[in-house]
Design a protein around this motif. Sequence first.
Motif, mmCIF file in Angstrom:
data_model
loop_
_atom_site.group_PDB
_atom_site.id
_atom_site.type_symbol
_atom_site.label_atom_id
_atom_site.label_comp_id
_atom_site.label_asym_id
_atom_site.label_seq_id
_atom_site.Cartn_x
_atom_site.Cartn_y
_atom_site.Cartn_z
ATOM 1 N N ASP A 297 0.954 -1.234 0.065
ATOM 2 C CA ASP A 297 -0.011 0.018 0.025
ATOM 3 C C ASP A 297 0.936 1.189 0.121
ATOM 4 O O ASP A 297 1.776 1.430 0.673
ATOM 5 N N THR A 298 0.459 2.180 -0.629
ATOM 6 C CA THR A 298 1.203 3.432 -0.784
ATOM 7 C C THR A 298 0.149 4.790 -0.553
ATOM 8 O O THR A 298 0.231 5.946 -0.993
ATOM 9 N N ASN A 299 -0.789 4.694 0.358
ATOM 10 C CA ASN A 299 -1.869 5.300 0.686
ATOM 11 C C ASN A 299 -1.262 6.729 1.311
ATOM 12 O O ASN A 299 -2.010 7.765 1.317
ATOM 13 N N GLY A 300 -0.073 6.583 2.007
ATOM 14 C CA GLY A 300 0.367 7.795 2.602
ATOM 15 C C GLY A 300 1.265 8.750 1.648
ATOM 16 O O GLY A 300 1.550 9.989 2.136
ATOM 17 N N GLN A 301 1.132 8.281 0.225
ATOM 18 C CA GLN A 301 1.903 9.158 -0.816
ATOM 19 C C GLN A 301 1.335 10.549 -0.937
ATOM 20 O O GLN A 301 -0.015 10.341 -1.298
ATOM 21 N N GLY A 302 1.967 11.492 -0.676
ATOM 22 C CA GLY A 302 1.144 13.075 -1.077
ATOM 23 C C GLY A 302 0.301 13.583 0.121
ATOM 24 O O GLY A 302 -0.227 14.536 -0.069
ATOM 25 N N VAL A 303 0.113 12.698 1.260
ATOM 26 C CA VAL A 303 -0.948 13.227 2.056
ATOM 27 C C VAL A 303 -0.481 14.525 2.641
ATOM 28 O O VAL A 303 0.683 14.675 3.133
ATOM 29 N N GLY A 304 -1.515 15.325 2.732
ATOM 30 C CA GLY A 304 -1.178 16.748 3.167
ATOM 31 C C GLY A 304 -0.187 17.624 2.439
ATOM 32 O O GLY A 304 -0.015 18.559 3.099
ATOM 33 N N GLY A 305 0.315 16.990 1.309
ATOM 34 C CA GLY A 305 1.321 17.439 0.520
ATOM 35 C C GLY A 305 2.635 17.795 1.576
ATOM 36 O O GLY A 305 3.511 18.520 1.067
ATOM 37 N N THR A 306 2.799 16.814 2.400
ATOM 38 C CA THR A 306 3.879 16.814 3.452
ATOM 39 C C THR A 306 4.506 15.506 3.367
ATOM 40 O O THR A 306 5.727 15.369 4.133
ATOM 41 N N TRP A 307 3.884 14.413 3.183
ATOM 42 C CA TRP A 307 4.456 13.098 3.281
ATOM 43 C C TRP A 307 4.539 12.335 2.010
ATOM 44 O O TRP A 307 3.638 12.334 1.204
ATOM 45 N N TYR A 308 6.047 11.764 1.872
ATOM 46 C CA TYR A 308 6.154 11.134 0.580
ATOM 47 C C TYR A 308 7.048 9.761 0.752
ATOM 48 O O TYR A 308 7.749 9.679 1.813
ATOM 49 N N ALA A 309 6.808 8.880 -0.053
ATOM 50 C CA ALA A 309 7.843 7.678 0.052
ATOM 51 C C ALA A 309 9.110 8.007 -0.142
ATOM 52 O O ALA A 309 9.443 9.109 -0.571
ATOM 53 N N VAL A 310 9.980 7.097 0.198
ATOM 54 C CA VAL A 310 11.397 7.388 0.190
ATOM 55 C C VAL A 310 12.226 6.482 -0.727
ATOM 56 O O VAL A 310 12.083 5.356 -0.954
ATOM 57 N N SER A 311 13.112 6.904 -1.648
ATOM 58 C CA SER A 311 14.042 6.447 -2.332
ATOM 59 C C SER A 311 15.133 5.750 -1.679
ATOM 60 O O SER A 311 15.386 5.793 -0.587
ATOM 61 N N PRO A 312 15.892 4.540 -2.374
ATOM 62 C CA PRO A 312 16.975 4.055 -1.605
ATOM 63 C C PRO A 312 17.977 5.011 -1.069
ATOM 64 O O PRO A 312 18.862 4.667 -0.307
#
Length: 322
Positions: A297-312
Motif C-alpha cells: 500500500d502507498t496510501n500515505g503518498q502525498g498526504v497533506g502535501g507533506t508526506w512522501y515515499a522514500v527512495s533508496p
Amino acid sequence: MKTSWRSASLVATAAGVMVFATACGQDNTTTPSSAAQNVGATAPAGIGSITNPSASTGAANGYGADGSQASSSPAAVAPAGKLTIASNPDLGKVLTDGSGLTLYRFDADTANPPKSNCDGDCATTWPPVPAGDATAGAGIDKSLLGEVTRSDGTKQLTVAGWPMYRYAKDVNAGDVNGQGVGGKWFATAPDGKKATLAALPGLSVRKDAKLGDIIVDKNGMTVYRFIKDKAWPKVVSNCTGDCLVKWPAVAEVASSDTKGIVKKGLMGFTRPDDGAKQQTVNCWPIYTFSGDTKAGDTNGQGVGGTWYAVSPEGKLVGAPSN
C-alpha cells in the motif's frame, strides 16, 4: 558508517523537537513554529486521498481494505474449473482458479469442521468459489478439495477444509490485491495454508508500479518522510504526539539488516519524547503510515502535501521539490 562521523548526541526542546549531532550536521537546537507539525490526515485534492485510518476495515467487517464494498463482478458466479498453481515473486506458490484468479482464505472461517463466516456484503467483496466443477490441476493434491454448504444452501469449494474465495478487486490473472487485507485475508498456498510474504530485511527496496524504487520495512510496508523534518545541517523530527499515532516511527535497524539502501546517513537515534530508537535514511527520520493496511500500500503518498515515499538514497519520491 565512515569513521570520521561524530557519534550522535541528543538535545530535546520544550516543544519536543528531536535534534542530534551526527555526521548529518552540527547540534543546532531550534524550536519549530506551531505550524511546523502537520499530521497530514487529509490529502490535498487529487493527491493521496485516503479513507479515515480509524474507520472500520476488512478486519472488522469482511469488506475490502478500506472498509468499502467492492462491486460485483463476473468472478462472483464463475465456476472454479481446473485449479492451478501460480508463482508469485513475493508469495511463492499461490493457488488459482481455472481463469488464473487468486483464491483466498479468511481467518474468521474454520476448517475443521469447514464453515464460512463471510455472508451478505462480505460475500460481495469476497465472492465464494463454487464447488461444482472444481478439479485439481498439476501439483495439487485432489484429496484436499472438498465443499461446504453455505447459509444460502449453495456449495462452496474448500481446500484442506478452508472455504475458498476470490477478491472482487482482482481483475487480472495473477492479481493478489486481497493479500493481507484487514489482517485476515490471505492468498492460499497449494496445500491450503496461507501464502505469506517471504522474509524481508529490516529495510529493503521494492519496485512500485507508479513510484519506482521505494523503501519498505521488514513487513513490506511503505516507508515515508515528512518534509517538515530536517537533516542538514541538523536532524529534527517534527512528528510528535498525535502525529506519531498516524505516522509511527520506524524502529532502529542494523545496517547489516538492510538491502539496497544507501549506507551513508543510515543510522538510528533516540527520541527524547519516549526514549524509542528511530531509524534515519540519509539522516532523515522515517515512518510508516497507519492508513496502509497491507504490504505494498502507498496510501500515505502525498498526504497533506507533506508526506512522501522514500527512495533508496533517502530522497522524497514524487514530491514537487526534493
